[in-house]
Motif scaffolding. Sequence first.
Motif, short mmCIF file in Angstrom:
data_model
loop_
_atom_site.label_atom_id
_atom_site.label_comp_id
_atom_site.label_asym_id
_atom_site.label_seq_id
_atom_site.Cartn_x
_atom_site.Cartn_y
_atom_site.Cartn_z
N ILE A 35 -5.10 21.20 -82.61
CA ILE A 35 -4.13 20.17 -82.99
C ILE A 35 -3.20 20.75 -84.04
O ILE A 35 -3.67 21.36 -85.01
CB ILE A 35 -4.85 18.94 -83.61
CG1 ILE A 35 -5.86 18.35 -82.62
CG2 ILE A 35 -3.83 17.88 -84.05
CD1 ILE A 35 -6.79 17.32 -83.25
N SER A 158 -13.03 22.33 -82.34
CA SER A 158 -11.62 21.93 -82.49
C SER A 158 -11.06 22.47 -83.80
O SER A 158 -11.81 22.75 -84.74
CB SER A 158 -11.48 20.41 -82.45
OG SER A 158 -11.73 19.94 -81.15
N VAL A 160 -7.65 21.98 -86.57
CA VAL A 160 -6.42 21.30 -86.99
C VAL A 160 -5.62 22.25 -87.86
O VAL A 160 -6.16 22.82 -88.82
CB VAL A 160 -6.70 20.00 -87.78
CG1 VAL A 160 -5.38 19.31 -88.13
CG2 VAL A 160 -7.59 19.05 -86.99
N THR A 176 -2.52 19.59 -78.74
CA THR A 176 -1.87 18.39 -79.25
C THR A 176 -0.97 18.81 -80.41
O THR A 176 -1.43 19.50 -81.32
CB THR A 176 -2.93 17.37 -79.75
OG1 THR A 176 -3.71 16.94 -78.64
CG2 THR A 176 -2.28 16.15 -80.39
#
Length: 199
Positions: A35, A158, A160, A176
């Motif tokens: 992300i 994941s 970020v 994303t």
Amino acid sequence: MSEQDKQKHKARMQAHKEKVDERIAQATEERGIVIVITGNGKGKSTSGFGTVARAVGHGMNAAVVQYVKGTWPCGERDLLQQVGVPFHVMGTGFTWETQDKETDMKAAQAAWEQSRQWLADPQIDLVLLDEITYMLTYKYLDVDDVLQALANRPVHQSVVITGRACHRAVIDIADTVSEVRPQKHAFDAGIKAQKGIDW
Ligand code: ATP
Ligand code: MG
């Protein structure tokens, strides 16, 4: 509301639900994602830390690397460290504060070493690389190193990434990407940055 309006509303909602259900049914892949939260508006780091809180709340393991803002106080860090989230804080302040490129580059490399370890650790479900985009802009880190570590991370993990002006190559591999655009910021109206809101 007339009976006709009610029926119309019902039909519209039904059609909408069918579309949503169809899209939910199509999303079957299970894997970690990258992300990116970029742009000039306020809310990038807040979003990153919000995601960490979310994961930790589910009993998952998160780790945080704070590039750039090492010497500043940080409410999220104080809270999340209490619940065992490991942090690596880049030891210098902003470049225009330290004015020492060599020190900053060494600090960036050390932060990257820790990032790389967490990006290779299957025990870590979520890695927040806060403000890492500036390290790529200043070329303190090599973008290919970052891309490689992201590509080779454990499949369920994941990541970020936050910061302004995210490198195009990172945007390209991300799953994303959100761009936070400022419509207003209190600072522009002369309101001081404040504890609990800005840090
Ligand atoms: P936050 O940590 O509040 O989510 P951010 O990560 O989106 O902000 P940064 O570029 O990391 O934004 O800047 C951090 C600090 O700068 C915060 O105090 C934030 O309120 C402030 N800031 C963010 N965007 C703006 C802006 N457009 N104008 C002025 N100050 C800003
Ligand atoms: Mg930020």
